[in-house]
Design a protein around this motif. Structure first.
Motif, PDB file in Angstrom:
ATOM      1  N   ARG A   1      -5.292  11.498   5.054  1.00 58.15           N
ATOM      2  CA  ARG A   1      -6.856  11.905   5.465  1.00 58.15           C
ATOM      3  C   ARG A   1      -7.461  11.283   6.745  1.00 58.15           C
ATOM      4  N   THR A   2      -7.065  10.262   7.022  1.00 53.38           N
ATOM      5  CA  THR A   2      -7.596   9.277   7.949  1.00 53.38           C
ATOM      6  C   THR A   2      -7.154   9.543   9.285  1.00 53.38           C
ATOM      7  N   LYS A   3      -5.700   9.718   9.519  1.00 52.85           N
ATOM      8  CA  LYS A   3      -5.068  10.006  10.951  1.00 52.85           C
ATOM      9  C   LYS A   3      -3.823  10.732  10.754  1.00 52.85           C
ATOM     10  N   LYS A   4      -3.577  11.389  11.908  1.00 51.78           N
ATOM     11  CA  LYS A   4      -2.326  12.254  11.890  1.00 51.78           C
ATOM     12  C   LYS A   4      -1.162  11.420  12.234  1.00 51.78           C
ATOM     13  N   GLY A   5      -0.118  11.957  11.562  1.00 46.76           N
ATOM     14  CA  GLY A   5       1.115  10.938  11.984  1.00 46.76           C
ATOM     15  C   GLY A   5       2.062  11.267  10.772  1.00 46.76           C
ATOM     16  N   ILE A   6       3.502  11.020  11.002  1.00 47.13           N
ATOM     17  CA  ILE A   6       4.541  11.023   9.896  1.00 47.13           C
ATOM     18  C   ILE A   6       4.888   9.940   9.275  1.00 47.13           C
ATOM     19  N   GLN A   7       4.828   9.830   7.966  1.00 48.51           N
ATOM     20  CA  GLN A   7       5.297   8.762   7.323  1.00 48.51           C
ATOM     21  C   GLN A   7       6.909   8.647   7.165  1.00 48.51           C
ATOM     22  N   ARG A   8       7.502   7.800   7.642  1.00 53.06           N
ATOM     23  CA  ARG A   8       9.083   7.652   7.644  1.00 53.06           C
ATOM     24  C   ARG A   8       9.454   6.657   6.709  1.00 53.06           C
ATOM     25  N   HIS A   9      10.699   7.179   6.128  1.00 55.96           N
ATOM     26  CA  HIS A   9      11.378   6.081   5.218  1.00 55.96           C
ATOM     27  C   HIS A   9      10.638   5.689   4.118  1.00 55.96           C
ATOM     28  N   ILE A  10       9.734   6.735   3.701  1.00 57.00           N
ATOM     29  CA  ILE A  10       9.093   6.286   2.339  1.00 57.00           C
ATOM     30  C   ILE A  10       9.918   6.080   1.291  1.00 57.00           C
ATOM     31  N   LYS A  11      11.004   6.686   1.152  1.00 55.18           N
ATOM     32  CA  LYS A  11      11.767   6.399  -0.257  1.00 55.18           C
ATOM     33  C   LYS A  11      12.280   5.083  -0.058  1.00 55.18           C
ATOM     34  N   GLU A  12      13.063   4.615   1.245  1.00 50.78           N
ATOM     35  CA  GLU A  12      13.342   3.177   1.438  1.00 50.78           C
ATOM     36  C   GLU A  12      12.164   2.392   1.063  1.00 50.78           C
ATOM     37  N   ILE A  13      11.048   2.400   1.613  1.00 50.60           N
ATOM     38  CA  ILE A  13       9.875   1.431   1.402  1.00 50.60           C
ATOM     39  C   ILE A  13       9.736   1.467  -0.113  1.00 50.60           C
ATOM     40  N   GLN A  14       9.557   2.447  -0.954  1.00 56.71           N
ATOM     41  CA  GLN A  14       9.167   2.421  -2.233  1.00 56.71           C
ATOM     42  C   GLN A  14      10.459   1.524  -3.024  1.00 56.71           C
ATOM     43  N   LYS A  15      11.717   1.668  -2.624  1.00 52.23           N
ATOM     44  CA  LYS A  15      12.496   0.932  -3.308  1.00 52.23           C
ATOM     45  C   LYS A  15      12.697  -0.188  -2.860  1.00 52.23           C
ATOM     46  N   PHE A  16      12.583  -0.654  -1.771  1.00 51.05           N
ATOM     47  CA  PHE A  16      12.128  -2.054  -1.192  1.00 51.05           C
ATOM     48  C   PHE A  16      11.182  -2.745  -2.014  1.00 51.05           C
ATOM     49  N   GLN A  17       9.984  -2.259  -1.879  1.00 47.90           N
ATOM     50  CA  GLN A  17       8.832  -2.690  -2.487  1.00 47.90           C
ATOM     51  C   GLN A  17       9.088  -3.030  -3.869  1.00 47.90           C
ATOM     52  N   LYS A  18       9.633  -2.163  -4.531  1.00 43.81           N
ATOM     53  CA  LYS A  18       9.926  -2.071  -6.108  1.00 43.81           C
ATOM     54  C   LYS A  18      10.630  -3.321  -6.626  1.00 43.81           C
ATOM     55  N   TYR A  19      11.999  -3.406  -5.648  1.00 45.78           N
ATOM     56  CA  TYR A  19      12.832  -4.472  -6.002  1.00 45.78           C
ATOM     57  C   TYR A  19      12.385  -5.793  -5.517  1.00 45.78           C
ATOM     58  N   PHE A  20      11.771  -5.884  -4.589  1.00 38.41           N
ATOM     59  CA  PHE A  20      11.635  -7.222  -3.941  1.00 38.41           C
ATOM     60  C   PHE A  20      10.144  -7.645  -4.445  1.00 38.41           C
ATOM     61  N   GLU A  21       9.418  -6.837  -4.917  1.00 32.61           N
ATOM     62  CA  GLU A  21       8.008  -7.118  -5.502  1.00 32.61           C
ATOM     63  C   GLU A  21       6.938  -7.528  -4.648  1.00 32.61           C
ATOM     64  N   THR A  22       7.159  -7.112  -3.337  1.00 37.73           N
ATOM     65  CA  THR A  22       6.315  -7.318  -2.294  1.00 37.73           C
ATOM     66  C   THR A  22       5.945  -6.282  -1.379  1.00 37.73           C
ATOM     67  N   ALA A  23       4.849  -6.556  -0.488  1.00 42.69           N
ATOM     68  CA  ALA A  23       4.339  -5.162   0.180  1.00 42.69           C
ATOM     69  C   ALA A  23       5.182  -5.321   1.572  1.00 42.69           C
ATOM     70  N   TYR A  24       5.822  -4.127   2.061  1.00 41.64           N
ATOM     71  CA  TYR A  24       6.431  -3.973   3.194  1.00 41.64           C
ATOM     72  C   TYR A  24       5.163  -4.069   4.490  1.00 41.64           C
ATOM     73  N   ARG A  25       5.416  -5.109   5.315  1.00 40.40           N
ATOM     74  CA  ARG A  25       4.421  -4.880   6.296  1.00 40.40           C
ATOM     75  C   ARG A  25       5.123  -4.769   7.723  1.00 40.40           C
ATOM     76  N   PRO A  26       5.010  -3.530   8.222  1.00 38.28           N
ATOM     77  CA  PRO A  26       5.947  -3.310   9.336  1.00 38.28           C
ATOM     78  C   PRO A  26       5.113  -4.054  10.661  1.00 38.28           C
ATOM     79  N   ASP A  27       3.863  -4.437  10.386  1.00 38.84           N
ATOM     80  CA  ASP A  27       3.169  -5.194  11.577  1.00 38.84           C
ATOM     81  C   ASP A  27       3.358  -6.787  11.432  1.00 38.84           C
ATOM     82  N   ASP A  28       3.844  -7.199  10.402  1.00 46.20           N
ATOM     83  CA  ASP A  28       4.128  -8.777  10.032  1.00 46.20           C
ATOM     84  C   ASP A  28       5.434  -8.857   9.558  1.00 46.20           C
ATOM     85  N   ILE A  29       6.730  -8.360  10.038  1.00 47.47           N
ATOM     86  CA  ILE A  29       7.917  -8.484   9.561  1.00 47.47           C
ATOM     87  C   ILE A  29       8.256  -9.886   9.059  1.00 47.47           C
TER      88      ILE A  29
END
Length: 738
Positions: free
Chosen positions: A558-586
């Motif tokens: 709703r706020t910006k145009k763009g394509i979300q990539r690797h959404i399934k991988e991010i969900q699996k990553f966050q679920k297993y590691f119990e942490t937020a995936y921060r692409p701007d703070d790797i």
């Protein structure tokens, strides 16, 4: 001056009570993992009769006296009922306790994905959710009025007990909206507590005393006393700026009664109760009249009841955000923010810097706590909101840092004094204060002072014993059954309120002087009971992460145009590691994921049947070889290039490569917050300069008026050629035969 009503404390005249015998004499607390446990008080009839009516129950641990916070659970309740959570309704439970399951037929008929029952964060599209205490563009008018009135009334304010709270208004609003919104997902509207994995926490009268120095005892507010319009208030003067300019008499240094009452009315409306209308509310004139007359009101109870009411109302708005659309939250959230700063300081995603020398001489805690409020500058909405939700969702253990005021080192004299006291009168006053801190009861919140209508707000400090430095036992709810629950939004007459309060409050409770050391364990019964509730009813970290990921996908669309990539991988990553995936703070993402991976592997290896005579290193080697870790793939290749190309600090155009990468991004990946630059906008600006920030990067070593990339590149080339020329000259000088 109107006659003051006496304090409602039942211990104003106290006889010397004998000391209570300790409920336990233990050699030490039982430690399981990182948590300490103390057994519940004994069930013997003789001891049960002694401790049944006690608020403080002494316990000896390793020769030191500690205390539990009563009252004890009702013995008449059947044991199988004690295993259940307190009676409550679904619509008053925390948002994080999940959604009510819908019938299969209803779900099958629904085609709209917005009605799936998931978390809805659409309200975050609005720029301003909180209408709490707006700071005017030019606060000098209010500050100058405050300075004038303070010179005349500061002694009077200290006598009434509002001096420190008035000084807080000098710093203006001090809230972090994302942190406050994240906390609302853990708020229970039945018992007015936050539900965390480690237990319940909530702001209390004890916290209000330490933060702003408000006394818990005093005169009950009576809306029929001094309720006249003493300042000739007009609706046309309700806006804060007009009200200030009208009643602030700049022609003299004297402060009239009308000016003082008008100042207190503005202060109560804007900085204490934070009126929803963003204007001076006429209903606060009655409170201002009583304060001006010297009435020592129970202002801490009034503020805390209003905060509880505002929190429950805000949670109701969030639960119905889809139908309400834009929501506006108001109330004394400044107290919640300061309390969150103190309670979760050790868990903040980003630790703010504090000038300890500047606040070393403070008499209350707010001057230090206001410096802790996060600004979230340079952090995306998603990252900020998700980090605060994880901060609460990962509070697995209650530590001493979550009870920052238990040692009572800073605060008013009546708050910091310790037992034993020399005079019996001082001890009675001390016990009356602690009785107000620790006794469960109903607080009165006056919504409309003209109609004498009140709402009853639950205050249960025995649910959060460890915040006082007391041992947490399995507590007794103030509502014995579901039908006796009183909702925050129900209005009652004063007579009905008194009747319900007397019916639900246990008058048999008493408090005796107990000299105890602060401690933070709980009983095994409480830990098992709470773990059972939280694991079965509440979202865990993985559920919260999945819910937030899905919800923010909707907000971002709703706020910006763009394509979300690797959404399934991010969900699996966050679920297993119990942490937020921060692409701007790797780097931070890697550190948190590594810590969680270590914890999971350690728990897994401890359950394996391995030879006991092996060293720890050999056990880990054998476990790794026999049971290698398996975890989901990393979302993107950013993990491999977490660190950029190394450039020296002295390189003037050191950000040149970063600027080029940003310039040549694909249009779909580029964020364009505005259509025009500030100096190129053709129309009239209708936004204050304090709300504007520069998004374009400013090149170092380049003229700031024009961002010319070719000029930057030319400068780099010239410097490089100059460097080669100087090396060539030095080479010639070495070859010179002279």
């Amino acid at each position: 001056m109107a006659p003051q009503k006496p304090s409602s404390s039942k211990h104003s005249k106290r006889k010397q009570d004998p000391a209570l015998p300790p409920a336990h004499d233990l050699k030490g607390a039982t430690t399981i993992g990182n948590q300490q446990y103390v057994p519940e008080p004994p069930n013997e009839k003789e001891k049960e009769c002694i401790y049944k009516s006690q608020v403080l129950i002494p316990v000896l641990i390793s020769g030191n006296c500690h205390a539990m916070l009563g009252p004890l659970p009702n013995p008449e309740i059947k044991p199988e009922r004690l295993g259940e959570l307190f009676p409550s309704y679904f619509h008053t439970k925390p948002i994080g306790a999940g959604r009510k399951p819908k019938p299969r037929e209803t779900v099958a008929e629904q085609d709209d994905s917005s009605d799936t029952g998931d978390l809805d964060l659409g309200y975050l599209n609005c720029n301003r959710t909180f209408r709490t205490c707006p700071w005017s563009k030019d606060p000098s008018d209010y500050v100058s009025w405050l300075d004038k009135v303070e010179k005349v009334k500061w002694v009077f304010w200290k006598e009434v007990g509002i001096f420190d709270l008035i000084q807080l208004s000098r710093v203006g609003p001090n809230i972090c909206p994302n942190m406050l919104l994240a906390s609302l997902y853990f708020w229970d509207s039945t018992y007015n507590t936050f539900h965390l994995p480690c237990g319940m926490v909530t702001p209390t009268l004890f916290d209000a005393a330490s933060i702003v120095g408000l006394h818990p005892n005093g005169v009950d507010f009576d809306p029929t006393v001094l309720n006249g319009d003493t300042i000739a208030f007009e609706t046309s003067l309700a806006p804060y700026s007009l009200f200030t300019s009208h009643y602030h008499d700049k022609s003299t240094d004297e402060v009239s009664d009308v000016e003082h009452i008008a100042f207190l009315t503005l202060w109560l409306s804007k900085y204490v109760f934070c009126s929803r209308s963003l204007q001076v509310a006429k209903r606060f004139i009655t409170i201002a009249n009583q304060l001006h007359a010297g009435t020592k009101l129970r202002l801490s109870e009034m503020i805390l009841a209003n905060l509880y009411e505002s929190l429950s109302e805000s949670v109701h708005f969030l639960k119905n955000a889809k139908t309400l659309g834009k929501i506006n939250l108001s109330g004394p959230f400044w107290l919640l923010q300061l309390w969150l700063n103190a309670t979760f300081e050790a868990s903040f995603p980003i630790r703010p810097k504090i000038d300890e020398e500047k606040v070393s001489s403070r008499t209350v805690e707010w001057p230090r706590l206001v410096q802790l409020t996060p600004t979230d500058e340079g952090i995306s909405l998603r990252q900020s909101f998700q980090s605060y939700v994880m901060m609460f969702a990962k509070s697995y253990q209650f530590t001493s840092t979550m009870a920052p005021f238990a040692d009572r080192k800073i605060g008013p004299k009546w708050f910091t004094q310790q037992l034993p006291l020399e005079m019996q009168k001082d001890e009675n006053t001390f016990l009356n204060v602690w009785e107000s801190f620790l006794t469960p009861r109903l607080l009165f919140s006056y919504r409309n002072t003209t109609k004498n209508q009140v709402s009853l707000i639950v205050y249960q400090p025995n649910l959060v014993s460890r915040q006082f430095g007391l041992i947490q036992i399995k507590p007794r709810p103030i509502f014995p059954k579901k039908g006796s629950i009183i909702f925050y939004n129900l209005l009652h007459t004063e007579e009905e309120g008194r009747e319900l309060s007397n019916k639900l409050t246990d008058d048999s409770l008493e408090i005796r002087p107990v000299i105890f050391r602060p401690s933070y364990p709980c009983t095994p019964e409480f830990a098992e009971w709470w773990k059972d509730y939280y694991s079965n009813k509440f979202f865990d970290v993985a559920d919260f992460t999945t819910q937030l990921t899905n919800a923010f996908a909707f907000v971002q669309d709703r706020t910006k145009k763009g394509i979300q990539r690797h959404i399934k991988e991010i969900q699996k990553f966050q679920k297993y590691f119990e942490t937020a995936y921060r692409p701007d703070d790797i780097s931070r993402t890697i550190c948190e994921a590594a810590a969680e991976l270590k914890r999971k592997l350690t728990e897994k290896f401890e359950k394996l049947s391995l030879p006991y005579n092996l060293s720890p290193e050999a056990r880990y080697d054998l476990a790794f070889s026999c049971h290698p870790p398996k975890f989901p793939p990393l979302p993107t290749a950013d993990f491999g290039v977490a660190f950029g190309f190394p450039l020296p600090d002295w390189f003037l155009c050191g950000v040149f490569m970063k600027i080029l990468r940003q310039k040549y991004q694909k249009p779909a990946e580029r964020v364009v917050p505005t259509k025009y630059h500030l100096g190129e906008y053709p129309g009239h600006l209708h936004i204050g300069i304090e709300h504007v920030r520069v998004e374009d990067p400013i090149l170092e070593g380049v003229h700031r008026k024009k961002h010319d990339f070719s000029l930057c590149y030319s400068n780099c080339l010239i410097m490089y050629l100059l460097y080669l020329f100087l090396n060539f000259l030095s080479f010639l000088s070495r070859e010179d035969p002279c």
